[in-house]
Enzyme design. Structure first.
Site, PDB file in Angstrom:
ATOM      1  N   LYS A  24      44.649  17.695   7.882  1.00  0.00           N
ATOM      2  CA  LYS A  24      43.663  17.734   8.768  1.00  0.00           C
ATOM      3  C   LYS A  24      42.741  16.376   8.513  1.00  0.00           C
ATOM      4  O   LYS A  24      42.490  15.949   7.281  1.00  0.00           O
ATOM      5  CB  LYS A  24      42.573  18.892   8.555  1.00  0.00           C
ATOM      6  CG  LYS A  24      43.292  20.444   8.621  1.00  0.00           C
ATOM      7  CD  LYS A  24      42.251  21.481   8.398  1.00  0.00           C
ATOM      8  CE  LYS A  24      42.860  22.843   8.632  1.00  0.00           C
ATOM      9  NZ  LYS A  24      41.716  24.012   7.932  1.00  0.00           N
ATOM     10  N   ASP A 154      37.171  20.666  -4.785  1.00  0.00           N
ATOM     11  CA  ASP A 154      37.025  22.172  -4.392  1.00  0.00           C
ATOM     12  C   ASP A 154      36.263  22.865  -5.601  1.00  0.00           C
ATOM     13  O   ASP A 154      35.876  23.945  -5.370  1.00  0.00           O
ATOM     14  CB  ASP A 154      38.247  22.625  -4.208  1.00  0.00           C
ATOM     15  CG  ASP A 154      38.404  23.161  -2.811  1.00  0.00           C
ATOM     16  OD1 ASP A 154      37.297  22.955  -1.838  1.00  0.00           O
ATOM     17  OD2 ASP A 154      39.569  23.533  -2.479  1.00  0.00           O
ATOM     18  N   HIS A 212      36.993  34.299   1.853  1.00  0.00           N
ATOM     19  CA  HIS A 212      37.693  32.927   2.486  1.00  0.00           C
ATOM     20  C   HIS A 212      39.007  33.578   2.591  1.00  0.00           C
ATOM     21  O   HIS A 212      39.752  33.449   1.450  1.00  0.00           O
ATOM     22  CB  HIS A 212      37.626  31.629   1.872  1.00  0.00           C
ATOM     23  CG  HIS A 212      38.171  30.522   2.471  1.00  0.00           C
ATOM     24  ND1 HIS A 212      37.733  29.611   3.049  1.00  0.00           N
ATOM     25  CD2 HIS A 212      39.594  30.531   2.439  1.00  0.00           C
ATOM     26  CE1 HIS A 212      38.476  28.784   3.609  1.00  0.00           C
ATOM     27  NE2 HIS A 212      39.796  28.988   3.092  1.00  0.00           N
ATOM     28  N   GLY A 214      42.754  33.188   4.112  1.00  0.00           N
ATOM     29  CA  GLY A 214      43.943  32.456   4.974  1.00  0.00           C
ATOM     30  C   GLY A 214      45.040  32.217   4.276  1.00  0.00           C
ATOM     31  O   GLY A 214      45.481  33.317   3.655  1.00  0.00           O
ATOM     32  N   ASN A 215      45.907  31.190   4.545  1.00  0.00           N
ATOM     33  CA  ASN A 215      47.151  31.239   3.750  1.00  0.00           C
ATOM     34  C   ASN A 215      46.841  31.171   2.280  1.00  0.00           C
ATOM     35  O   ASN A 215      47.742  31.951   1.547  1.00  0.00           O
ATOM     36  CB  ASN A 215      47.742  29.929   4.097  1.00  0.00           C
ATOM     37  CG  ASN A 215      48.831  30.185   5.550  1.00  0.00           C
ATOM     38  OD1 ASN A 215      48.992  31.318   6.103  1.00  0.00           O
ATOM     39  ND2 ASN A 215      48.795  29.052   6.259  1.00  0.00           N
ATOM     40  N   ILE A 334      42.142  33.883   8.649  1.00  0.00           N
ATOM     41  CA  ILE A 334      42.394  35.243   8.818  1.00  0.00           C
ATOM     42  C   ILE A 334      41.012  36.132   8.735  1.00  0.00           C
ATOM     43  O   ILE A 334      40.652  36.747   9.854  1.00  0.00           O
ATOM     44  CB  ILE A 334      43.176  35.821   7.621  1.00  0.00           C
ATOM     45  CG1 ILE A 334      44.580  35.369   7.572  1.00  0.00           C
ATOM     46  CG2 ILE A 334      43.323  37.327   7.688  1.00  0.00           C
ATOM     47  CD1 ILE A 334      45.603  35.656   6.395  1.00  0.00           C
ATOM     48  N   GLY A 335      39.993  35.697   8.157  1.00  0.00           N
ATOM     49  CA  GLY A 335      38.900  36.351   7.834  1.00  0.00           C
ATOM     50  C   GLY A 335      37.947  36.052   9.256  1.00  0.00           C
ATOM     51  O   GLY A 335      37.515  37.112   9.704  1.00  0.00           O
TER      52      GLY A 335
END
Length: 415
Positions: A24, A154, A212, A214-215, A334-335
């Site tokens: 991204k 992160d 959070h 997601g994948n 996903i969330g």
């Protein structure tokens, strides 16, 4: 601040956020922090990849389909696009998301030769992330040596967790070697908390869990406005079961795998991070594909049941760790986008005074909890790229919080 790059009113911050098979990127106006462009390259390493770029109004401005062999090919594509749009996109600084910087690199900092050397020595901590992230930095340093380059970690959001949530019950020598629970998805959590601070008074008095999903999936418990606990540990493989990552395992299970199979530690890492999780159960790690498989597919049912069951357990555990829960936030791919998964996770959680409103949830309203729910349930969009841009700007303007670990570090231009 880099002396040979003069800032003017029409310069921008480029943000680069690398994933395992995607990249991204976003361009923010330096002064206003308004996002001018957003792009993503998907399918890196696959026969056919795709790059899409959207403008400031979220309208698709460009689409290219090519074979991107690796992160270097994807980087070259972005550099080509920057060159083509140089008149409208003069880059002043570049910010990078770095998943892991060890115990000595958490606070955002200028990229230096020492930092790159330290990160190379830490590849064993994040072998599925750091090589691509370092390749990305080196490619853009080579192309733009006079620009300001900033690494954003992160792990920063979780660095003030209390010791009982930070360290493993292992001999002290491992703690000295940097073995600890670092936590990840920090940029996402930080963005959500910034938005909550703008919308609520006294948010630091609330006990919050951010999911959070997601994948890669994780949760964070926030108390007194700071990261208190989280589900991931020393690596992004821990905690919840994920698309292709196993999540938490009994240490005995890892010993079993090593003893019963003639595999190396590197081969085990690949199996745990790329061949496990929901992919191992359902044949795919894509949640939407699994949901589309339907209730007649036992593998899909098993994967979804496990995912939601583990999410429930971690919500309850994090709430117990904090001593209560006032707000539950769903974010991530996903969330944010799967009402069915949100409903399944919140089902039968009445004992925690946590009740989701089915109609609000289907409409993906900001608040999806019932009026009778003591816990406020919200759906929020996260924006890791914005946080990277903001940290980059703060570093360059001298307003970023400094850690004593970095106070004596020299800023060396990489050529």
């Amino acid at each position: 601040m880099e002396k040979n790059v003069k800032l003017n009113n029409e310069q921008f911050i480029l943000v680069l956020n690398s994933g395992s098979s995607s990249l991204k990127f976003a361009v923010y106006h330096y002064k206003s922090m308004h996002r001018q462009w957003f792009g993503v390259i998907t399918g890196i390493g696959k026969p056919l990849g795709n790059m899409t770029i959207s403008d400031s109004h979220q309208h698709e401005a460009s689409r290219r389909m090519r074979h991107y062999r690796n992160i270097e090919d994807a980087s070259t594509e972005i550099i080509l696009w920057l060159k083509e749009n140089k008149k409208n996109c003069q880059i002043y600084a570049i910010g990078y998301r770095i998943v892991q910087g060890g115990a000595n690199h958490m606070v955002p900092e200028i990229v230096t030769e020492k930092l790159l050397a330290d990160l190379n020595a830490l590849i064993f901590l994040a072998p599925n992330h750091l090589p691509n992230e370092l390749s990305l930095i080196n490619t853009f340093l080579l192309k733009f040596p006079s620009l300001n380059h900033v690494a954003c970690f992160d792990t920063n959001f979780h660095r003030e967790m209390p010791d009982e949530n930070k360290f493993y019950p292992l001999p002290v020598k491992y703690k000295k070697q940097g073995l600890r629970r670092y936590g990840f998805h920090g940029m996402s959590y930080e963005y959500i908390m910034q938005k909550l601070n703008e919308q609520y008074a006294f948010i630091d008095q609330k006990k919050i869990i951010i999911a959070h999903l997601g994948n890669g999936s994780s949760m964070a418990a926030i108390s007194s406005g700071k990261g208190f606990d989280t589900t991931m540990g020393i690596s992004p493989m821990g905690g919840l079961v994920m698309a292709t990552r196993c999540g938490d395992l009994d240490p005995g299970a890892i010993l079993f795998m090593l003893k019963q199979n003639d595999i190396t530690a590197e081969e085990l890492d690949v199996e745990l991070s790329e061949e496990s999780g929901m992919k191992a159960i359902a044949g795919t790690g894509d949640m939407q594909e699994i949901l589309n498989m339907g209730d007649d597919d036992k593998r899909a049912v098993a994967a979804i049941t496990l995912y939601c069951c583990q999410a429930k357990k971690f919500i309850a555990a994090l709430a117990a760790s904090m001593g209560g829960l006032d707000m539950l936030i769903f974010t991530g791919g996903i969330g944010q986008n799967s009402p069915e998964i949100r409903e399944r996770i919140c089902a039968d959680m009445d004992f925690m005074a946590l009740k989701i409103d089915r109609c609000l949830n289907l409409r993906t309203e900001k608040i999806v909890s019932c009026q009778s729910s003591r816990v406020c349930i919200r759906v929020m969009k996260t924006d890791e790229e914005f946080m990277i841009a903001l940290h980059t700007k703060r570093i360059l303007e001298g307003g970023e919080e400094k850690d004593s670990t970095f106070s004596t570090q020299s800023e060396v231009e990489i050529t």
